[in-house]
Design a protein around this motif. Structure first.
Motif, mmCIF file in Angstrom:
data_model
loop_
_atom_site.group_PDB
_atom_site.id
_atom_site.type_symbol
_atom_site.label_atom_id
_atom_site.label_comp_id
_atom_site.label_asym_id
_atom_site.label_seq_id
_atom_site.Cartn_x
_atom_site.Cartn_y
_atom_site.Cartn_z
ATOM 1 N N LYS A 9 0.838 -1.203 0.000
ATOM 2 C CA LYS A 9 0.000 0.000 0.000
ATOM 3 C C LYS A 9 0.866 1.244 0.000
ATOM 4 C CE LYS A 9 -4.054 -1.996 2.245
ATOM 5 N NZ LYS A 9 -5.061 -1.811 3.336
ATOM 6 N N GLU A 10 0.245 2.366 -0.358
ATOM 7 C CA GLU A 10 0.962 3.627 -0.336
ATOM 8 C C GLU A 10 1.084 4.156 1.085
ATOM 9 O OE1 GLU A 10 -0.301 5.366 -4.757
ATOM 10 O OE2 GLU A 10 -0.926 6.397 -2.929
ATOM 11 N N ARG A 11 2.060 5.009 1.273
ATOM 12 C CA ARG A 11 2.230 5.648 2.574
ATOM 13 C C ARG A 11 1.044 6.564 2.828
ATOM 14 N NH1 ARG A 11 8.195 7.508 4.223
ATOM 15 N NH2 ARG A 11 8.433 5.390 3.418
ATOM 16 N N GLU A 12 0.456 6.459 4.014
ATOM 17 C CA GLU A 12 -0.729 7.256 4.303
ATOM 18 C C GLU A 12 -0.555 8.086 5.571
ATOM 19 O OE1 GLU A 12 -4.279 5.046 5.104
ATOM 20 O OE2 GLU A 12 -3.382 3.912 6.749
ATOM 21 N N PHE A 13 -1.195 9.226 5.539
ATOM 22 C CA PHE A 13 -1.165 10.166 6.658
ATOM 23 C C PHE A 13 -1.897 9.590 7.859
ATOM 24 C CE2 PHE A 13 -1.396 14.088 8.907
ATOM 25 C CZ PHE A 13 -2.693 14.222 9.363
ATOM 26 N N VAL A 14 -1.336 9.822 9.043
ATOM 27 C CA VAL A 14 -1.968 9.391 10.291
ATOM 28 C C VAL A 14 -2.346 10.596 11.146
ATOM 29 C CG1 VAL A 14 -1.675 8.105 12.442
ATOM 30 C CG2 VAL A 14 -0.737 7.191 10.295
ATOM 31 N N ALA A 15 -1.364 11.447 11.453
ATOM 32 C CA ALA A 15 -1.614 12.590 12.334
ATOM 33 C C ALA A 15 -0.503 13.606 12.145
ATOM 34 C CB ALA A 15 -1.688 12.155 13.793
ATOM 35 N N VAL A 16 -0.803 14.860 12.511
ATOM 36 C CA VAL A 16 0.187 15.926 12.432
ATOM 37 C C VAL A 16 -0.022 16.883 13.593
ATOM 38 C CG1 VAL A 16 -1.253 17.405 10.956
ATOM 39 C CG2 VAL A 16 1.240 17.656 10.903
ATOM 40 N N ILE A 17 1.070 17.506 14.034
ATOM 41 C CA ILE A 17 1.003 18.510 15.091
ATOM 42 C C ILE A 17 1.943 19.644 14.721
ATOM 43 C CG2 ILE A 17 2.788 17.361 16.501
ATOM 44 C CD1 ILE A 17 1.128 18.286 18.978
ATOM 45 N N THR A 18 1.482 20.894 14.874
ATOM 46 C CA THR A 18 2.373 22.015 14.597
ATOM 47 C C THR A 18 3.321 22.200 15.773
ATOM 48 O OG1 THR A 18 0.757 23.595 15.480
ATOM 49 C CG2 THR A 18 0.703 23.173 13.115
ATOM 50 N N TRP A 19 4.545 22.539 15.439
ATOM 51 C CA TRP A 19 5.610 22.553 16.451
ATOM 52 C C TRP A 19 5.403 23.655 17.483
ATOM 53 C CZ3 TRP A 19 8.416 18.788 17.755
ATOM 54 C CH2 TRP A 19 9.653 18.935 18.396
ATOM 55 N N SER A 20 4.931 24.818 17.058
ATOM 56 C CA SER A 20 4.791 25.949 17.961
ATOM 57 C C SER A 20 3.459 25.945 18.705
ATOM 58 C CB SER A 20 4.935 27.254 17.175
ATOM 59 O OG SER A 20 4.767 28.366 18.034
ATOM 60 N N ALA A 21 2.359 25.931 17.960
ATOM 61 C CA ALA A 21 1.043 26.069 18.570
ATOM 62 C C ALA A 21 0.477 24.753 19.094
ATOM 63 C CB ALA A 21 0.060 26.679 17.575
ATOM 64 N N GLY A 22 0.969 23.640 18.572
ATOM 65 C CA GLY A 22 0.449 22.357 19.019
ATOM 66 C C GLY A 22 -0.893 21.996 18.414
ATOM 67 N N SER A 23 -1.259 22.631 17.304
ATOM 68 C CA SER A 23 -2.506 22.277 16.622
ATOM 69 C C SER A 23 -2.369 20.893 16.008
ATOM 70 C CB SER A 23 -2.811 23.293 15.533
ATOM 71 O OG SER A 23 -2.940 24.593 16.081
ATOM 72 N N THR A 24 -3.472 20.139 16.039
ATOM 73 C CA THR A 24 -3.404 18.753 15.577
ATOM 74 C C THR A 24 -4.454 18.456 14.510
ATOM 75 O OG1 THR A 24 -4.887 18.022 17.338
ATOM 76 C CG2 THR A 24 -2.529 17.945 17.797
ATOM 77 N N SER A 25 -4.176 17.428 13.750
ATOM 78 C CA SER A 25 -5.122 16.934 12.756
ATOM 79 C C SER A 25 -4.893 15.438 12.616
ATOM 80 C CB SER A 25 -4.932 17.646 11.414
ATOM 81 O OG SER A 25 -5.871 17.196 10.467
ATOM 82 N N TYR A 26 -5.984 14.700 12.336
ATOM 83 C CA TYR A 26 -5.906 13.245 12.276
ATOM 84 C C TYR A 26 -6.596 12.697 11.030
ATOM 85 C CZ TYR A 26 -4.758 13.616 17.242
ATOM 86 O OH TYR A 26 -4.164 13.936 18.444
ATOM 87 N N ALA A 27 -6.133 11.544 10.606
ATOM 88 C CA ALA A 27 -6.855 10.810 9.577
ATOM 89 C C ALA A 27 -8.150 10.288 10.188
ATOM 90 C CB ALA A 27 -6.007 9.650 9.061
ATOM 91 N N ASN A 28 -9.186 10.210 9.387
ATOM 92 C CA ASN A 28 -10.478 9.737 9.904
ATOM 93 C C ASN A 28 -10.371 8.331 10.483
ATOM 94 O OD1 ASN A 28 -11.882 12.079 9.235
ATOM 95 N ND2 ASN A 28 -12.401 11.340 7.191
ATOM 96 N N SER A 29 -9.502 7.526 9.917
ATOM 97 C CA SER A 29 -9.383 6.129 10.344
ATOM 98 C C SER A 29 -8.826 5.974 11.758
ATOM 99 C CB SER A 29 -8.503 5.355 9.361
ATOM 100 O OG SER A 29 -7.217 5.934 9.281
ATOM 101 N N VAL A 30 -8.181 7.011 12.281
ATOM 102 C CA VAL A 30 -7.583 6.909 13.612
ATOM 103 C C VAL A 30 -8.183 7.908 14.598
ATOM 104 C CG1 VAL A 30 -5.428 6.141 12.565
ATOM 105 C CG2 VAL A 30 -5.674 8.540 13.254
ATOM 106 N N LYS A 31 -9.031 8.778 14.118
ATOM 107 C CA LYS A 31 -9.604 9.811 14.980
ATOM 108 C C LYS A 31 -10.357 9.169 16.139
ATOM 109 C CE LYS A 31 -10.708 13.273 12.542
ATOM 110 N NZ LYS A 31 -11.399 14.183 11.596
ATOM 111 N N GLY A 32 -10.091 9.651 17.351
ATOM 112 C CA GLY A 32 -10.724 9.114 18.545
ATOM 113 C C GLY A 32 -9.961 7.951 19.170
ATOM 114 N N ARG A 33 -8.999 7.398 18.443
ATOM 115 C CA ARG A 33 -8.200 6.277 18.972
ATOM 116 C C ARG A 33 -6.742 6.671 19.171
ATOM 117 N NH1 ARG A 33 -7.397 1.837 15.943
ATOM 118 N NH2 ARG A 33 -7.568 2.946 13.948
#
Length: 124
Positions: free
Chosen positions: A43-67
């Protein structure tokens, strides 16, 4: 020279938890964000989660959100991925990545630096 080293992977039963860590060294002051990606065999490499270094804002792939939860410790130059309620489909090599600019977080080409990866295997 920037180096990213992942740790914490392993074998776990479905429903279990693992905590991945990524140690960053070098010019970490230039980081804008750090993310986790994963790649399963064939499979291709897929995004899981990201966090900004300064503010700490986060984002998640739907497949892992909540877990999964991504966090960082700027003082230690560490990023973590707490993975709970793991499923067999979470089995993959997990990679830590860092970038120096705003971009499309879900796209691997946005990231400038990559670790070597750590294997996560979830048995059913």
């Amino acid at each position: 020279q920037v180096q990213l080293i992942e740790s914490g992977g392993g074998l776990v039963q479905a429903g279990g938890s693992l905590r991945l860590a990524c140690a960053a060294s070098g010019r970490t002051a230039s980081f804008y964000a750090m993310g986790w990606f994963r790649q399963a065999p064939g499979k291709e490499r897929e995004f899981v989660a990201v966090i900004t270094w300064s503010a700490g804002s986060t984002s998640y792939a739907n497949s892992v959100k909540g877990r999964f939860t991504i966090s960082r410790d700027n003082a230690k130059n560490m990023v973590y991925l707490q993975m709970n309620s793991l499923k067999p489909e979470d089995t993959a090599i997990y990679y830590c990545a860092a970038n120096r600019r705003v971009g499309i977080w879900t796209t691997p080409s946005t990231y400038d630096y990559w670790g070597q990866g750590t294997q996560v295997t979830v048995s059913s």
